[in-house]
Design a protein around this motif. Structure first.
Motif, short mmCIF file in Angstrom:
data_model
loop_
_atom_site.label_atom_id
_atom_site.label_comp_id
_atom_site.label_asym_id
_atom_site.label_seq_id
_atom_site.Cartn_x
_atom_site.Cartn_y
_atom_site.Cartn_z
N MET A 297 47.76 -7.13 76.69
CA MET A 297 48.09 -8.50 77.12
C MET A 297 47.02 -9.00 78.08
N SER A 298 46.89 -10.31 78.12
CA SER A 298 45.90 -10.90 79.01
C SER A 298 46.53 -11.88 79.99
N ASP A 299 47.88 -11.84 80.11
CA ASP A 299 48.57 -12.78 80.97
C ASP A 299 48.54 -12.31 82.42
N ARG A 300 47.35 -12.23 83.01
CA ARG A 300 47.21 -11.82 84.39
C ARG A 300 47.63 -12.97 85.31
N LYS A 301 47.95 -12.62 86.54
CA LYS A 301 48.51 -13.63 87.44
C LYS A 301 47.55 -14.79 87.66
N THR A 302 46.27 -14.53 87.63
CA THR A 302 45.31 -15.60 87.84
C THR A 302 45.33 -16.59 86.68
N GLU A 303 45.85 -16.16 85.52
CA GLU A 303 45.85 -17.00 84.34
C GLU A 303 47.23 -17.61 84.06
N LEU A 304 48.28 -16.98 84.58
CA LEU A 304 49.63 -17.41 84.27
C LEU A 304 50.20 -18.21 85.43
N VAL A 305 50.57 -19.45 85.16
CA VAL A 305 51.12 -20.34 86.17
C VAL A 305 52.46 -20.84 85.69
N ALA A 306 53.47 -20.75 86.54
CA ALA A 306 54.80 -21.22 86.16
C ALA A 306 54.76 -22.72 85.90
N PRO A 307 55.26 -23.17 84.73
CA PRO A 307 55.19 -24.59 84.39
C PRO A 307 56.23 -25.45 85.08
N SER A 308 57.20 -24.82 85.74
CA SER A 308 58.23 -25.59 86.44
C SER A 308 58.82 -24.74 87.56
N ALA A 309 59.57 -25.39 88.43
CA ALA A 309 60.19 -24.69 89.55
C ALA A 309 61.32 -23.78 89.09
N ALA A 310 61.74 -23.92 87.84
CA ALA A 310 62.81 -23.09 87.31
C ALA A 310 62.35 -21.69 86.94
N LEU A 311 61.03 -21.48 86.95
CA LEU A 311 60.46 -20.19 86.57
C LEU A 311 59.56 -19.66 87.68
N SER A 312 59.52 -18.33 87.79
CA SER A 312 58.54 -17.69 88.65
C SER A 312 57.67 -16.79 87.78
N VAL A 313 56.54 -16.37 88.31
CA VAL A 313 55.63 -15.47 87.61
C VAL A 313 55.76 -14.09 88.25
N GLU A 314 56.12 -13.08 87.44
CA GLU A 314 56.35 -11.75 87.97
C GLU A 314 55.45 -10.72 87.30
N GLU A 315 55.15 -9.66 88.03
CA GLU A 315 54.26 -8.62 87.53
C GLU A 315 55.04 -7.50 86.85
N VAL A 316 54.54 -7.05 85.72
CA VAL A 316 55.12 -5.90 85.02
C VAL A 316 54.74 -4.63 85.78
N HIS A 317 55.74 -3.83 86.12
CA HIS A 317 55.50 -2.59 86.88
C HIS A 317 55.43 -1.37 85.97
N SER A 318 56.31 -1.31 84.96
CA SER A 318 56.33 -0.15 84.07
C SER A 318 56.87 -0.54 82.72
N VAL A 319 56.50 0.23 81.70
CA VAL A 319 56.97 0.02 80.33
C VAL A 319 57.29 1.38 79.73
N ARG A 320 58.43 1.49 79.07
CA ARG A 320 58.79 2.72 78.38
C ARG A 320 59.17 2.41 76.95
N HIS A 321 58.49 3.02 76.00
CA HIS A 321 58.80 2.86 74.58
C HIS A 321 59.68 4.03 74.15
N TRP A 322 60.96 3.74 73.88
CA TRP A 322 61.91 4.78 73.52
C TRP A 322 61.66 5.29 72.10
N ASN A 323 61.32 4.37 71.21
CA ASN A 323 60.95 4.72 69.83
C ASN A 323 60.20 3.53 69.25
#
Length: 268
Positions: free
Chosen positions: A1-27
């Motif tokens: 993914m390329s949606d880094r914080k410098t590139e991703l801006v919330a389009p409205s006050a109803a949304l915030s931009v959050e960082e992914v901390h971990s990902v687990r693929h179960w299958n």
């Protein structure tokens, strides 16, 4: 993914931009992930929130149940992988350090406040319907409201049993509920398409009494004692909701608590 914080801006006050901390693929079909939690973000165990990624001209958002407990520093979600899904085809590619949109207003009816007081709480789920119950089962208040909590999770394949180790241990690593869960919490996984110690859909587990093994009280659902939360496939929810109503259970809501609840936002 390329949606880094410098590139991703919330389009409205109803949304915030959050960082992914971990990902687990179960299958190959199932994954979970954690993201940062805004300091002002509050939710009740069992609620859902909108999450998403940028789309063509506007954000691509979907409702996801929050799997983490309400006291956690991070927010966790459980998702299927849909190869041609507008959101999940991209969401399944996220990596730690990527960023996604998070709605600011969680809501939902899979909450204890929508249930009348009772003795036993049944959390009945299929597939990713497990997610809200991971939150509910780790809520200290739920153990004060109900003497017994049983989480049943029915899936097609053994590898679909996400979070199985934590649930089989009766939440032994949970800092707030481990002592109460050891006495009050039960987990019943069931697999329908592979050999496993418990097989069958949840309606069958109710009918043959398997759902009630190890619990005190009647080997049937009783509206005088039992409260039920349903989340998962629409077929399961509709079948069990109809059966519960036949047995005298009433559906609850935030405005009028009842004997059982479903998430109307997901059922339609």
């Amino acid at each position: 993914m390329s949606d880094r914080k410098t590139e991703l801006v919330a389009p409205s006050a109803a949304l915030s931009v959050e960082e992914v901390h971990s990902v687990r693929h179960w299958n190959a079909h199932l994954f979970s992930f954690t993201i940062s939690r805004p300091a002002s973000f509050r939710f009740r165990s069992g609620e859902f929130v909108m999450i998403g990624l940028p789309g063509d001209g506007r954000p691509l958002l979907r409702a996801y149940s929050i799997a983490s407990p309400a006291y956690a520093d991070e927010l966790e979600f459980l998702s299927i992988k849909v190869p041609d899904g507008p959101l999940t085809s991209r969401l399944q590619l996220i990596q730690p350090g990527d960023h996604i949109f998070l709605g600011r207003k969680p809501t939902g009816t899979l909450v204890a406040d929508a249930l009348l007081p009772g003795s036993r709480l049944f959390l009945l789920s299929t597939g990713t319907g497990l997610a809200p119950f991971l939150s509910v089962a780790r809520d200290p208040d739920i153990y004060d409201r109900f003497g017994q909590i049983l989480l049943a999770h029915s899936v097609r394949h053994v590898s679909d049993l996400a979070f199985r180790d934590a649930l089989e241990s009766q939440l032994a690593d949970d800092p707030l509920v481990q002592d109460q869960a050891l006495v009050q919490f039960s987990y019943l996984p069931s697999v329908t398409r592979e050999p496993f110690h418990t097989s069958g859909r949840i309606p069958a587990l109710i009918e043959n009494g398997r759902l009630f093994e190890g619990l005190t009280g009647p080997r049937k659902l009783d509206p005088e004692l039992d409260r039920v939360m349903l989340c998962g496939s629409m077929a399961m929810i509709r079948e069990l909701a109809a059966e519960l109503e036949r047995l005298g259970f009433s559906e609850g809501s935030n405005a009028k608590p009842g004997h059982f609840v479903i998430e109307r936002a997901f059922v339609g």
